[in-house]
Enzyme design. Structure first.
Site, short mmCIF file in Angstrom:
data_model
loop_
_atom_site.label_atom_id
_atom_site.label_comp_id
_atom_site.label_asym_id
_atom_site.label_seq_id
_atom_site.Cartn_x
_atom_site.Cartn_y
_atom_site.Cartn_z
N ASP A 1 57.77 7.06 32.10
CA ASP A 1 58.28 8.41 32.14
C ASP A 1 59.50 8.40 33.06
O ASP A 1 59.72 7.44 33.81
CB ASP A 1 57.18 9.35 32.67
CG ASP A 1 57.47 10.81 32.33
OD1 ASP A 1 56.61 11.66 32.57
OD2 ASP A 1 58.57 11.10 31.81
N PHE B 1 59.02 14.85 36.00
CA PHE B 1 57.78 15.62 35.98
C PHE B 1 56.96 15.31 37.24
O PHE B 1 56.41 16.20 37.88
CB PHE B 1 56.95 15.27 34.75
CG PHE B 1 55.68 16.05 34.61
CD1 PHE B 1 54.47 15.53 35.07
CD2 PHE B 1 55.69 17.32 34.04
CE1 PHE B 1 53.29 16.26 34.96
CE2 PHE B 1 54.50 18.05 33.92
CZ PHE B 1 53.32 17.53 34.38
N GLY C 1 56.80 19.78 28.19
CA GLY C 1 56.65 21.18 28.55
C GLY C 1 55.36 21.81 28.07
O GLY C 1 55.21 23.02 28.05
N ASP D 1 49.52 10.31 25.87
CA ASP D 1 49.15 9.69 27.15
C ASP D 1 48.41 10.74 27.96
O ASP D 1 48.73 11.95 27.87
CB ASP D 1 50.39 9.22 27.93
CG ASP D 1 50.91 10.30 28.88
OD1 ASP D 1 51.71 11.14 28.39
OD2 ASP D 1 50.51 10.32 30.06
#
Ligand code: 0O1
Length: 373
Positions: A93, A97, A217, A267
């Site tokens: 990632d 986040f 999101g 995930d």
């Protein structure tokens, strides 16, 4: 093995898709569940075990690894695959986040995010370009754009601002990533619970002609029906022949319903994190092994399972280990849970291949509803 990143759609059954991503480091059978490796390890598991449960790919955590041991250090040590001894694909990632959810966020502007490390309080700045650079230093096979994910509920204006920023950052990440044939950079659709913003985000990312698209999101506090509605709005806009990755999802029920709407990759920390807290996922639904009713139950979690953690240990023993807070408790439940998640994906793939996904969907939900007798 191929020198390039290719997604082959092998079959469809309603909205569900059966596919394969082939990359130099290996093939990813989709729909796929990707176990989350946090600081270079899938907690409480050996990576050989993770592979044996059926995982084709794991996630690495850019945010944690950039803080400790550091991206440049991982590169000097030969890259993440070498360091952790996992020779199959790794998806990372972008870290944005995790910054929002883990660190003392200092500032977010057009340039990127500035934050304090939750490890030692040091100050860090992450731009779209730096995020791609870090993921490259780690040796990541599938890299995510830097994005801004807004927790729900949120004001539509705020969701719009974050979606438009993420679109601009996607373009900068695409330029920074450049042309790496055996690797991929995925864009991330934002837009919260606003259909119009979701469509604009998906359209904007489609123009960038990326190798794959994540739906971000979501799983940020909204009810499941809102999440599913956003998938129904977003997925038809995305290129049919490219992989779709629903980030951070989810429970077995979330995944079944999302596959039915066209998601290829998932995930979630759920199977490992909840395993460490005594929650077992089985074919017949969830079992909270801490509950007193298991104290003298000699049955295993699932006598028909191929996984030793599910087949060879009594619930009574698992109950004891978890109550005593013994490491082996979390190890066995994480093993059971990851194996169940992979068995579920295997069953989904077989059902799509045989054109009986609707039946599989109904049978699976029926088994869960029966509850754990
Ligand atoms: N870039 C980006 N990442 C997102 C993530 C992180 C996905 N896992 C990354 C791994 C890489 C390393 C660590 C994680 C999400 N995770 C969730 N929900 C998790 C919900 C959940 C929380 C706790 C337990 C179970 C579920 N929504 C997400 C949305 C986004 C998003 O828009 N953009």
């Amino acid at each position: 093995m191929t020198e390039t990143f290719q997604f082959n759609l092998k079959a469809t059954d309603g909205g569900a898709r059966l596919g394969e991503i082939t990359m130099p480091r290996g093939t990813i059978r989709t729909p796929a569940f990707m176990p989350v490796g946090t600081v270079g390890t899938v907690k409480a598991m050996y990576l050989d075990q993770v592979r044996d449960t059926g995982a084709d790919i794991i996630l690495g955590n850019t945010y944690h690894l950039m803080l400790r041991p550091g991206a440049e250090r991982v590169a000097r040590l030969g890259g993440l695959h070498e360091l952790i001894r996992w020779k199959h694909p790794i998806l990372t990632d972008s870290g944005g986040f995790q910054v929002m959810s883990l660190s003392g966020l200092r500032k977010l502007d057009e340039k990127g995010v500035t934050f304090k490390s939750h490890v030692d309080g040091s100050l860090h700045h992450m731009s779209p370009e730096r995020s791609i650079e870090i993921q490259g230093l780690l040796g990541s096979d599938i890299q995510m754009q830097l994005d801004e994910c807004v927790a729900l509920p949120a004001e539509p204006k705020e969701i719009e601002r974050a979606m438009e920023l993420s679109l601009r950052w996607a373009e900068r990440c695409r330029v920074a990533f450049g042309d790496q044939p055996g690797k991929a950079m995925f864009g991330i659709v934002q837009g919260g619970d606003q259909p119009e913003l979701r469509i604009r985000s998906a359209e904007g990312l489609k123009q960038l002609d990326l190798k794959g698209y994540a739906v971000g999101g979501l799983a940020v506090g909204e009810p499941q029906d809102v999440m599913l509605k956003m998938l129904e709005t977003t997925l038809p806009v995305l290129p049919f022949e490219k992989p779709r990755y629903l980030m951070g999802v989810g429970t077995p029920d979330d995944m079944l319903k999302s596959v039915a709407r066209g998601i290829d990759m998932f995930d979630c920390v759920m199977p490992t994190r909840s395993g460490r807290h005594g929650l077992a996922f089985t074919r017949r639904g969830k079992v909270n092994i801490r509950n007193a009713r298991h104290a003298e139950d000699m049955r295993p979690l699932d006598e028909e399972s191929s996984c030793p953690a599910a087949r060879d240990y009594s619930r009574a023993y698992l109950h004891h280990l978890v109550r005593a807070d013994e490491a082996l408790g979390g190890m066995l439940l994480s093993w059971n849970n990851l194996n169940y998640y992979q068995d579920l994906m295997k069953g989904i793939r077989q059902a799509i291949a045989e054109g009986r996904f609707a039946d599989f969907y109904a049978e699976t939900q029926e088994m869960w509803a029966k509850g754990d007798i």
